[in-house]
Write an enzyme that holds these catalytic residues in place. Structure first.
Site, PDB file in Angstrom:
ATOM      1  CG  HIS A   1      -2.003  -1.046   1.157  1.00  0.00           C
ATOM      2  ND1 HIS A   1      -2.850  -1.185   0.077  1.00  0.00           N
ATOM      3  CD2 HIS A   1      -2.345  -2.033   2.036  1.00  0.00           C
ATOM      4  CE1 HIS A   1      -3.680  -2.198   0.295  1.00  0.00           C
ATOM      5  NE2 HIS A   1      -3.388  -2.737   1.471  1.00  0.00           N
TER       6      HIS A   1
ATOM      7  CG  ASP B   1      -3.084  -8.293  -0.151  1.00  0.00           C
ATOM      8  OD1 ASP B   1      -2.323  -8.735   0.727  1.00  0.00           O
ATOM      9  OD2 ASP B   1      -4.105  -7.607   0.103  1.00  0.00           O
TER      10      ASP B   1
ATOM     11  CG  HIS C   1      -7.059  -5.499   1.256  1.00  0.00           C
ATOM     12  ND1 HIS C   1      -6.476  -6.480   2.041  1.00  0.00           N
ATOM     13  CD2 HIS C   1      -8.338  -5.361   1.683  1.00  0.00           C
ATOM     14  CE1 HIS C   1      -7.365  -6.912   2.923  1.00  0.00           C
ATOM     15  NE2 HIS C   1      -8.503  -6.256   2.731  1.00  0.00           N
TER      16      HIS C   1
ATOM     17  CG  ASP D   1      -5.193 -10.236   2.319  1.00  0.00           C
ATOM     18  OD1 ASP D   1      -5.019 -10.555   1.130  1.00  0.00           O
ATOM     19  OD2 ASP D   1      -4.867  -9.123   2.784  1.00  0.00           O
TER      20      ASP D   1
HETATM   21 ZN   LIG Z   1      -4.456  -7.289   2.029  1.00  0.00          ZN
END
Ligand SMILES: [Zn+2]
Length: 353
Positions: free
Chosen positions: A173, A209, A211, A292
């Site tokens: 991120h 991932d 996200h 995740d």
């Molecule tokens: Zn994540």
């Protein structure tokens, strides 16, 4: 017995040093789940599967400073010491650097922000959320994670077809100059830049991932030499990073494939296949391997099983490219190791077929 995993697993004890001590969500203390045990669980699972463990070597800052701004890196390195010297732990009982004020574009109205004198305000200059506290050893762990990723990249440059960086804290991120989402330095992006610096003509970063990999998108979006693709839960369904990750952000060298909550193996594997087709023809691959999207993970509504991770791994491996796999998210300690092992076995199998 299944054949032993031959992918080298790069490791540094430094990655265990970062103790977030919880996070702040809507003003409330939350225990958080980006804990040191994550890395140890994965290492132990892969070790039990026979994978060789390789100690990370320390690396100079060149690839790091090609990806992140120097003032941002210096801030992360010094933030806790300055906070401690300024007395925030003793005076206020806060031994983590946590922001309370941010230089919002609407506040600045086009003006450049000054570096605030008060450390409580400076904490908001580079952080974009309140969930990513800096503790005493956070810098050592984040910089150690970078060394793990760079060592894995070196193994690939020296001829290994695949190497795995067993890192935490995660990094995907983090942009050039802002951190958040439990991430501090973008190890995945730094590994990709290192491959470029050492001769790979084009590199693809594929982020699986749950996200969106907003950091690599922000860093490489205008560069044709590093493709960035991401499959993740649709931010419009209410998921981090909320402001980014939409399909219409995609550009020539950037692809976003959001999935609906509840999407499982079929949808997820199809999206990975889409990214793999798109990345064909590049010279090297960096996989941002968050697990995740796993069905039992507390941080995402995706429902991918170990079978799905193995299938996705096979597709990634089928590209036959020199491949650096960097650990990102994944927070269910009971399934984390199994899912990473399934993905790596898939990558190994895909490269053989
Ligand atoms: Zn994540």
């Amino acid at each position: 017995m299944p054949p032993a995993l031959t992918i080298p697993v790069v490791w540094s004890d430094a990655c265990l040093l970062h103790e977030p001590g919880g996070e702040v969500w809507i003003g409330l203390p939350d225990p958080g789940n980006e804990v040191p045990a994550r890395a140890a669980v994965i290492r132990d699972e892969l070790g039990a599967a026979g994978a060789p463990l390789v100690e990370a070597a320390s690396h100079p800052d060149d690839a790091l400073l090609a990806v992140h701004d120097a003032d941002f890196v210096a801030y992360l390195r010094d933030a806790w010491e300055l906070w401690n010297e300024a007395g925030y732990p003793d005076r206020h009982g806060q031994d983590r650097v946590v922001p309370y004020l941010f230089p919002h574009p609407g506040l600045l109205a086009g003006l450049e922000p000054e570096v605030p004198t008060a450390l409580s305000a400076r904490a908001g200059l580079y952080a974009f959320d309140t969930m990513t506290p800096i503790g005493r050893d956070t810098w050592r762990a984040a910089r150690g994670a970078v060394d793990v990723a760079l060592t894995a990249a070196d193994l690939v440059l020296e001829g290994a077809r695949v190497a795995y960086a067993c890192t935490r804290p995660p990094g995907h991120h983090v942009t050039r100059s802002a951190f958040g989402g439990s991430c501090y330095l973008n190890s995945t992006a730094i590994a990709a830049q290192h491959l470029r610096n050492r001769g790979a003509g084009t590199v693809a970063i594929l982020d699986v991932d749950a996200h969106q990999g907003n950091g690599a998108q922000a860093i490489f979006r205008d560069r044709a030499d590093v493709l960035t693709g991401s499959v993740h839960v649709d931010p419009r369904a209410g998921w981090f990073p909320h402001f980014l990750g939409f399909e219409e952000e995609s550009a020539d060298a950037n692809r976003n494939l959001p999935l609906e909550p509840g999407a499982g193996d079929a949808e997820w594997v199809a999206a990975v296949a889409n990214l793999v087709r798109w990345a064909g023809g590049t010279d090297a691959l960096v996989v941002a391997l968050g697990v995740d999207a796993g069905v039992t993970d507390p941080t995402s509504p995706l429902e991918v099983t170990a079978h799905g991770f193995r299938e996705g791994g096979r597709l990634l491996g089928s590209l036959g490219l020199p491949t650096v796999v960097v650990q990102e998210g994944g927070y269910d300690l009971d399934s984390l190791g199994v899912l990473v092992l399934a993905a790596l076995e898939g990558i190994e199998e895909g490269g053989r077929s």
